[in-house]
Design a protein around this motif. Structure first.
Motif, PDB file in Angstrom:
ATOM      1  N   UNK A  72      35.278  51.926  39.924  1.00  0.00           N
ATOM      2  CA  UNK A  72      36.538  51.569  40.564  1.00  0.00           C
ATOM      3  C   UNK A  72      36.793  50.068  40.546  1.00  0.00           C
ATOM      4  N   UNK A  73      35.729  49.266  40.708  1.00  0.00           N
ATOM      5  CA  UNK A  73      35.895  47.807  40.735  1.00  0.00           C
ATOM      6  C   UNK A  73      36.405  47.291  39.391  1.00  0.00           C
ATOM      7  N   UNK A  74      35.885  47.873  38.281  1.00  0.00           N
ATOM      8  CA  UNK A  74      36.331  47.454  36.960  1.00  0.00           C
ATOM      9  C   UNK A  74      37.803  47.775  36.732  1.00  0.00           C
ATOM     10  N   UNK A  75      38.190  48.992  37.117  1.00  0.00           N
ATOM     11  CA  UNK A  75      39.606  49.359  36.977  1.00  0.00           C
ATOM     12  C   UNK A  75      40.505  48.483  37.824  1.00  0.00           C
ATOM     13  N   UNK A  76      40.048  48.192  39.048  1.00  0.00           N
ATOM     14  CA  UNK A  76      40.849  47.328  39.924  1.00  0.00           C
ATOM     15  C   UNK A  76      41.001  45.926  39.332  1.00  0.00           C
ATOM     16  N   UNK A  77      39.933  45.448  38.680  1.00  0.00           N
ATOM     17  CA  UNK A  77      40.009  44.099  38.088  1.00  0.00           C
ATOM     18  C   UNK A  77      41.085  44.048  36.997  1.00  0.00           C
ATOM     19  N   UNK A  78      41.080  45.065  36.122  1.00  0.00           N
ATOM     20  CA  UNK A  78      42.104  45.096  35.067  1.00  0.00           C
ATOM     21  C   UNK A  78      43.488  45.250  35.672  1.00  0.00           C
ATOM     22  N   UNK A  79      43.599  46.055  36.702  1.00  0.00           N
ATOM     23  CA  UNK A  79      44.898  46.270  37.351  1.00  0.00           C
ATOM     24  C   UNK A  79      45.442  44.986  37.956  1.00  0.00           C
ATOM     25  N   UNK A  80      44.544  44.186  38.571  1.00  0.00           N
ATOM     26  CA  UNK A  80      45.013  42.992  39.288  1.00  0.00           C
ATOM     27  C   UNK A  80      45.070  41.742  38.418  1.00  0.00           C
ATOM     28  N   UNK A  81      44.436  41.778  37.239  1.00  0.00           N
ATOM     29  CA  UNK A  81      44.399  40.589  36.389  1.00  0.00           C
ATOM     30  C   UNK A  81      45.749  40.366  35.724  1.00  0.00           C
ATOM     31  N   UNK A  82      46.313  39.163  35.914  1.00  0.00           N
ATOM     32  CA  UNK A  82      47.652  38.921  35.365  1.00  0.00           C
ATOM     33  C   UNK A  82      47.631  38.820  33.850  1.00  0.00           C
ATOM     34  N   UNK A  83      46.523  38.204  33.296  1.00  0.00           N
ATOM     35  CA  UNK A  83      46.518  38.030  31.842  1.00  0.00           C
ATOM     36  C   UNK A  83      46.181  39.330  31.122  1.00  0.00           C
ATOM     37  N   UNK A  84      45.318  40.168  31.702  1.00  0.00           N
ATOM     38  CA  UNK A  84      45.064  41.472  31.092  1.00  0.00           C
ATOM     39  C   UNK A  84      46.287  42.374  31.212  1.00  0.00           C
TER      40      UNK A  84
END
Length: 330
Positions: free
Chosen positions: A284-296
């Motif tokens: 879940x943490x990995x998915x959240x990181x991609x979701x919240x990352x503006x450049x990704x």
């Protein structure tokens, strides 16, 4: 700071200031070619004053009679609508971009434009009586367009119709767009789940607009903000600008704009697939990181922009091959 660095900074600042002054002089010279300039400012000021004093009758969001005050309040309250701040600047930039085409146009008063002005006033009256400020916004910008036609003629109206269409994006729609965003959310969810299953081999389960892993590693709900409405708006604005600058026939411009819809869906699905893959690999943490990352989050939209660009390339005539022995003209 060394002496060389200070000298270089001062030179850059001096050059930049000279460029700004030159741009100001060019704008002033171009504006001087327009007839009835004082009357234009007078009519524009009266039109703005009308909408500032009696532009908003709704008591929703903020208690003000100013349509401009209502718009600013809604933009601040709804980040999905804040592109409305930049649309007037974009329109001015497009008009400046096309100045070599627009300046030579014959400009004279054209009285039938009063009908367009009456239509704009009618839209505002309808919006005022029905407490629908969005109708008044359309009337406000339509009235400015009508004033330019009234003073500078139908050829000006025809040549500037396309950039003026951008003003429709000043109308805030985020809070009223559930009927559009929900089907977009469902389409994006269906495609993402299909790709995850049949292409990537990720066993995800769909429940409406929710996607979750049966082992409990991650789960996501495709919220309204993830529907693709923001990307659809951005791509539509950019395709309008692209079509206005590089294409002349209206049918080519229309096709370029229509491509924005599948381009937005593809971009949004790619972003969701990236989130699912990150969730599958890192939880879940990995998915959240991609979701919240503006450049990704921006990366998938490169594909959407590429779809629009290569569609435009189809309309670009190919240069004839240079015969052997003849130097190519640059």
């Amino acid at each position: 700071m060394s002496a060389d660095t200070a000298t270089s900074t001062a030179t850059v600042r001096k050059d930049l200031l000279a460029e700004v002054r030159q741009l100001g002089a060019d704008i002033a010279a171009a504006w001087a070619q327009f007839p009835h300039r004082e009357l234009f400012w007078g009519l524009l000021a009266a039109w703005i004053l009308l909408f500032h004093l009696w532009g908003n009758s709704t008591l929703g969001y903020i208690k003000t009679g100013s349509l401009l005050g209502w718009m600013i309040h809604v933009y601040e309250w709804s980040p999905e609508d804040q592109h409305g701040y930049f649309i007037p600047l974009l329109v001015l930039m497009l008009l400046w971009w096309k100045r070599e085409e627009l300046l030579p146009l014959p400009k004279a008063p054209w009285w039938p434009a009063l009908g367009l002005l009456a239509l704009a006033a009618g839209l505002h009256v309808l919006g005022y009586l029905a407490q629908q400020a969005r109708f008044s916004i359309l009337g406000f910008y339509c009235g400015i367009y009508a004033i330019t036609g009234l003073l500078w003629g139908w050829r000006w109206l025809k040549a500037t119709a396309f950039p003026f269409c951008l003003f429709i994006f000043c109308v805030p729609v985020a809070t009223q767009s559930e009927t559009l965003t929900f089907p977009l959310r469902l389409v994006a969810t269906h495609i993402t789940v299909w790709i995850s299953h049949h292409v990537l081999g990720v066993p995800v389960i769909q429940n409406g607009v929710q996607i979750f892993d049966p082992s409990g590693k991650f789960q996501y709900e495709i919220a309204a903000a993830c529907s693709g409405i923001k990307s659809l708006t951005a791509l539509t604005v950019l395709t309008l600008i692209y079509g206005f600058i590089f294409f002349k026939p209206m049918w080519q411009r229309a096709i370029i704009v229509l491509v924005a819809v599948p381009a937005a869906i593809v971009s949004n699905v790619l972003r969701l697939v990236m989130i699912v893959m990150a969730g599958q690999l890192f939880g879940q943490a990995g998915g959240n990181y991609v979701h919240d990352s503006w450049w990704l989050s921006l990366l998938p939209y490169v594909v959407g922009f590429a779809m629009v660009y290569f569609t435009g390339k189809l309309f670009t005539p190919r240069r004839p091959a240079t015969p052997a022995g003849v130097p190519e003209t640059v």
